[in-house]
Design an enzyme around this catalytic site. Structure first.
Site, PDB file in Angstrom:
ATOM      1  N   ASN A 209      -0.840   2.856  -2.534  1.00  0.00           N
ATOM      2  CA  ASN A 209      -2.304   2.836  -2.640  1.00  0.00           C
ATOM      3  C   ASN A 209      -2.807   4.248  -2.941  1.00  0.00           C
ATOM      4  O   ASN A 209      -2.013   5.174  -3.123  1.00  0.00           O
ATOM      5  CB  ASN A 209      -2.925   2.290  -1.346  1.00  0.00           C
ATOM      6  CG  ASN A 209      -2.488   3.117  -0.155  1.00  0.00           C
ATOM      7  OD1 ASN A 209      -2.814   4.286  -0.036  1.00  0.00           O
ATOM      8  ND2 ASN A 209      -1.693   2.502   0.725  1.00  0.00           N
ATOM      9  N   ASP A 278       0.624  -3.084   3.882  1.00  0.00           N
ATOM     10  CA  ASP A 278       0.775  -4.240   4.773  1.00  0.00           C
ATOM     11  C   ASP A 278       2.044  -5.027   4.458  1.00  0.00           C
ATOM     12  O   ASP A 278       2.569  -5.712   5.320  1.00  0.00           O
ATOM     13  CB  ASP A 278      -0.454  -5.155   4.658  1.00  0.00           C
ATOM     14  CG  ASP A 278      -1.674  -4.512   5.310  1.00  0.00           C
ATOM     15  OD1 ASP A 278      -1.507  -3.914   6.389  1.00  0.00           O
ATOM     16  OD2 ASP A 278      -2.780  -4.582   4.734  1.00  0.00           O
ATOM     17  N   LYS A 288      17.288  -1.304 -11.737  1.00  0.00           N
ATOM     18  CA  LYS A 288      15.936  -1.431 -12.302  1.00  0.00           C
ATOM     19  C   LYS A 288      15.694  -2.872 -12.770  1.00  0.00           C
ATOM     20  O   LYS A 288      16.533  -3.440 -13.470  1.00  0.00           O
ATOM     21  CB  LYS A 288      15.809  -0.458 -13.477  1.00  0.00           C
ATOM     22  CG  LYS A 288      14.427  -0.416 -14.053  1.00  0.00           C
ATOM     23  CD  LYS A 288      14.347   0.553 -15.219  1.00  0.00           C
ATOM     24  CE  LYS A 288      13.005   0.405 -15.901  1.00  0.00           C
ATOM     25  NZ  LYS A 288      12.966   1.063 -17.188  1.00  0.00           N
ATOM     26  N   ASP A 306       2.805  -3.562  12.279  1.00  0.00           N
ATOM     27  CA  ASP A 306       1.515  -2.878  12.423  1.00  0.00           C
ATOM     28  C   ASP A 306       1.704  -1.725  13.417  1.00  0.00           C
ATOM     29  O   ASP A 306       1.799  -1.934  14.628  1.00  0.00           O
ATOM     30  CB  ASP A 306       0.450  -3.865  12.914  1.00  0.00           C
ATOM     31  CG  ASP A 306      -0.936  -3.251  12.827  1.00  0.00           C
ATOM     32  OD1 ASP A 306      -1.099  -2.073  13.211  1.00  0.00           O
ATOM     33  OD2 ASP A 306      -1.854  -3.929  12.338  1.00  0.00           O
ATOM     34  N   ILE A 307       1.785  -0.524  12.884  1.00  0.00           N
ATOM     35  CA  ILE A 307       2.107   0.661  13.693  1.00  0.00           C
ATOM     36  C   ILE A 307       1.034   0.890  14.769  1.00  0.00           C
ATOM     37  O   ILE A 307       1.330   1.106  15.946  1.00  0.00           O
ATOM     38  CB  ILE A 307       2.210   1.911  12.783  1.00  0.00           C
ATOM     39  CG1 ILE A 307       3.273   1.664  11.696  1.00  0.00           C
ATOM     40  CG2 ILE A 307       2.528   3.165  13.584  1.00  0.00           C
ATOM     41  CD1 ILE A 307       3.220   2.653  10.537  1.00  0.00           C
ATOM     42  N   LYS A 339     -11.356  -5.480  14.234  1.00  0.00           N
ATOM     43  CA  LYS A 339     -10.082  -4.732  14.296  1.00  0.00           C
ATOM     44  C   LYS A 339      -9.945  -4.017  15.634  1.00  0.00           C
ATOM     45  O   LYS A 339      -8.866  -3.965  16.224  1.00  0.00           O
ATOM     46  CB  LYS A 339     -10.005  -3.697  13.162  1.00  0.00           C
ATOM     47  CG  LYS A 339      -9.403  -4.272  11.896  1.00  0.00           C
ATOM     48  CD  LYS A 339      -9.243  -3.243  10.789  1.00  0.00           C
ATOM     49  CE  LYS A 339      -8.901  -3.978   9.488  1.00  0.00           C
ATOM     50  NZ  LYS A 339      -9.203  -3.268   8.284  1.00  0.00           N
TER      51      LYS A 339
HETATM   52  O1  PMT Z   1      -6.115   9.691   2.569  1.00  0.00           O
HETATM   53  P1  PMT Z   1      -7.487   9.882   1.969  1.00  0.00           P
HETATM   54  O2  PMT Z   1      -7.477   9.918   0.458  1.00  0.00           O
HETATM   55  O3  PMT Z   1      -8.204  11.075   2.569  1.00  0.00           O
HETATM   56  O4  PMT Z   1      -8.365   8.597   2.326  1.00  0.00           O
HETATM   57  C1  PMT Z   1      -8.699   8.356   3.666  1.00  0.00           C
HETATM   58  C2  PMT Z   1      -8.578   6.856   4.015  1.00  0.00           C
HETATM   59  C3  PMT Z   1      -9.596   6.065   3.243  1.00  0.00           C
HETATM   60  C4  PMT Z   1      -7.160   6.352   3.684  1.00  0.00           C
HETATM   61  C5  PMT Z   1      -8.813   6.777   5.574  1.00  0.00           C
HETATM   62  O5  PMT Z   1     -10.098   7.231   5.868  1.00  0.00           O
HETATM   63  C6  PMT Z   1      -8.654   5.350   6.072  1.00  0.00           C
HETATM   64  O6  PMT Z   1      -9.541   4.522   6.027  1.00  0.00           O
HETATM   65  N1  PMT Z   1      -7.425   5.033   6.589  1.00  0.00           N
HETATM   66  C7  PMT Z   1      -7.026   3.673   7.001  1.00  0.00           C
HETATM   67  C8  PMT Z   1      -6.666   2.881   5.792  1.00  0.00           C
HETATM   68  C9  PMT Z   1      -6.182   1.482   6.149  1.00  0.00           C
HETATM   69  O7  PMT Z   1      -5.058   1.183   5.923  1.00  0.00           O
HETATM   70  O8  PMT Z   1      -7.064   0.737   6.721  1.00  0.00           O
HETATM   71  P2  PMT Z   1      -6.755  -0.794   7.227  1.00  0.00           P
HETATM   72  O9  PMT Z   1      -8.103  -1.300   7.545  1.00  0.00           O
HETATM   73  O10 PMT Z   1      -5.929  -1.503   6.213  1.00  0.00           O
HETATM   74  O11 PMT Z   1      -5.871  -0.579   8.515  1.00  0.00           O
HETATM   75  C10 PMT Z   1      -6.441  -0.508   9.830  1.00  0.00           C
HETATM   76  C11 PMT Z   1      -5.694   0.461  10.685  1.00  0.00           C
HETATM   77  O12 PMT Z   1      -4.370   0.000  10.951  1.00  0.00           O
HETATM   78  C12 PMT Z   1      -5.517   1.867  10.115  1.00  0.00           C
HETATM   79  O13 PMT Z   1      -5.692   2.776  11.162  1.00  0.00           O
HETATM   80  C13 PMT Z   1      -4.072   1.874   9.605  1.00  0.00           C
HETATM   81  O14 PMT Z   1      -3.514   3.200   9.672  1.00  0.00           O
HETATM   82  C14 PMT Z   1      -3.412   0.961  10.604  1.00  0.00           C
HETATM   83  N2  PMT Z   1      -2.225   0.236  10.095  1.00  0.00           N
HETATM   84  C15 PMT Z   1      -2.393  -0.709   9.108  1.00  0.00           C
HETATM   85  C16 PMT Z   1      -1.281  -1.432   8.698  1.00  0.00           C
HETATM   86  C17 PMT Z   1      -0.032  -1.201   9.287  1.00  0.00           C
HETATM   87  N3  PMT Z   1       1.036  -1.868   8.898  1.00  0.00           N
HETATM   88  N4  PMT Z   1       0.082  -0.263  10.250  1.00  0.00           N
HETATM   89  C18 PMT Z   1      -0.991   0.448  10.666  1.00  0.00           C
HETATM   90  O15 PMT Z   1      -0.870   1.315  11.531  1.00  0.00           O
END
Ligand code: PMT
Length: 404
Positions: A209, A278, A288, A306-307, A339
């Site tokens: 991403n 995800d 390849k 999900d960490i 969330k």
């Molecule tokens: O890195 P930059 O370019 O500065 O941009 C910042 C940002 C937009 C990436 C940052 O501000 C941000 O929003 N980070 C979270 C992005 C995200 O994955 O959001 P989510 O809504 O999909 O996930 C929710 C939370 O679960 C997040 O804290 C994520 O780190 C965590 N997560 C999600 C999936 C997973 N498998 N493990 C996780 O820990």
């Protein structure tokens, strides 16, 4: 305590890196520091005083015996005015003057008359920097409690490669800010995730991403500036490690999960800023993937752990204060709160990543903070500044014992 209102005298001596100080002064002004500029004669051969007058909004000091200046702010007043005297770039000649206490121009006189924090940012040819005389002077200055920032290592204007480059303006600014902050998080252990993850499809392709890591790195830097022991688990990004931060590089979500879980048990605070993929393919292709005339390609994806939720599920005293991020494109408040509750977090920082110029990749952001019985909006600002505001909220909520 930030740089706002702090009095910084930027003294520029004669080196090609003088032009970089235009950016430094501009950034200091952005931080609302009070900035005055002093230039040696040699510095004026590289950049004109008018440029610094324009960016600082103040007359530039150039003469020791300047009748106009003596009426207002002479060299003694200038030295007394400054809280921080930052000489950037600092030449070998200037270092020798400072080490010996020679006072034959405005800068060397102000240097002796200044009782506050003195900092030099050396910049010179790598062979000059390594010369025994320069190293002796550096050691003398260090024993006089002068902070020596740099030099950095790399390619030089003369074509040499080695130590001698002036540190970049962003690094100098970061170090100045660090001097200003109180160490209110001394002894607190913080784990931050940042950047994207990459999920390999085959040896040359991956799913990922647009996360640049800037938000997470700004948070790691803010915590370190406040004295915390910071561990930054980082996906692949093009950023340098903030000063004093322990960085652990990972690539995939599974690697990030392993690194975080081994650190989280001893952490006081955990913040998940990373944009973790995800999904990953159930089996990475060893060779390849070929088109072979096929109309498309089916990928079989499986869900990554999900960490954030796994850290939040830790039990008892081993559980840190857990802060998540939410990247949303609509219904920020509603999706963020869902969330917060589903993952059992202490706090969540929601950003609207559909707004142009904010969120992914940008230097700026805006955050809606949510916790069990409250919320707060942090309006658009540089990620560095937002990070400090978020740290303040985390400290406050953690002390109040806000729990999921
Ligand atoms: O890195 P930059 O370019 O500065 O941009 C910042 C940002 C937009 C990436 C940052 O501000 C941000 O929003 N980070 C979270 C992005 C995200 O994955 O959001 P989510 O809504 O999909 O996930 C929710 C939370 O679960 C997040 O804290 C994520 O780190 C965590 N997560 C999600 C999936 C997973 N498998 N493990 C996780 O820990």
């Amino acid at each position: 305590m930030t740089l706002q209102g702090r009095r910084v005298l930027v003294a520029i001596s004669g080196g090609i890196a003088a032009y970089k100080c235009v950016e430094l002064v501009r950034r200091l002004k952005d931080r609302q520091a009070q900035v005055r500029v002093l230039m040696t004669k040699a510095a004026q051969s590289f950049v004109g005083p008018l440029t610094f007058q324009a960016v600082s909004g103040e007359p530039v000091h150039t003469e020791l015996l300047d009748p106009a200046a003596e009426l207002g702010m002479g060299h003694i007043e200038l030295a007394r005015w400054a809280e921080f005297l930052l000489v950037a770039p600092t030449t070998a000649n200037q270092m020798a003057h400072f080490a010996l206490g020679v006072a034959d121009d405005l800068l060397s006189t102000v240097w002796l008359a200044h009782a506050g924090q003195k900092i030099i940012a050396p910049a010179m040819n790598q062979q000059m920097w390594q010369a025994p005389a320069v190293q002796r002077n550096a050691a003398l200055l260090q024993s006089d409690h002068v902070q020596i920032w740099g030099p950095g290592h790399g390619e030089q204007a003369c074509g040499d490669v080695g130590p001698g480059r002036m540190l970049e303006p962003a690094e100098l600014l970061n170090r100045l800010e660090t001097l200003c902050f109180g160490k209110d998080l001394d002894g607190v252990r913080v784990v931050v995730t940042a950047g994207p993850t990459r999920e390999r499809l085959d040896p040359v392709r991956y799913l990922s991403n647009f996360s640049s890591g800037k938000m997470g790195y700004a948070l790691a830097q803010a915590f370190a500036q406040r004295g915390a022991d910071v561990h930054l688990v980082s996906g692949p990004v093009q950023l340098s490690t903030p000063m004093g931060v322990h960085r652990i590089d990972v690539e995939s979500a599974l690697e990030m999960h392993t690194a975080v879980m081994s650190l989280a048990l001893t952490a006081d605070i955990f913040i998940a800023t990373a944009a973790v993929a995800d999904f990953r393919v159930d089996k990475m292709a060893q060779q390849k993937l070929k088109k072979n005339g096929a109309p498309g390609l089916m990928l079989n994806l499986v869900t990554n752990p999900d960490i954030l939720a796994d850290v939040a599920a830790l039990e008892g005293t081993k559980r840190p204060f857990v802060v998540g991020f939410a990247a949303e494109t609509e219904h920020l408040h509603q999706y963020g709160r869902e969330k917060l509750e589903r993952k059992r977090l202490d706090m969540i920082a929601c950003n609207d990543v559909s707004v142009a110029g904010l969120g992914f990749g940008s230097d700026r952001n805006a955050l809606l903070l949510l916790w069990n019985d409250g919320s707060c909006y942090l309006p658009e600002a540089d990620k560095d500044q937002l990070a400090h505001q978020l740290v303040d909220h985390i400290i406050e909520k953690r002390q109040l014992g806000v729990q999921h």
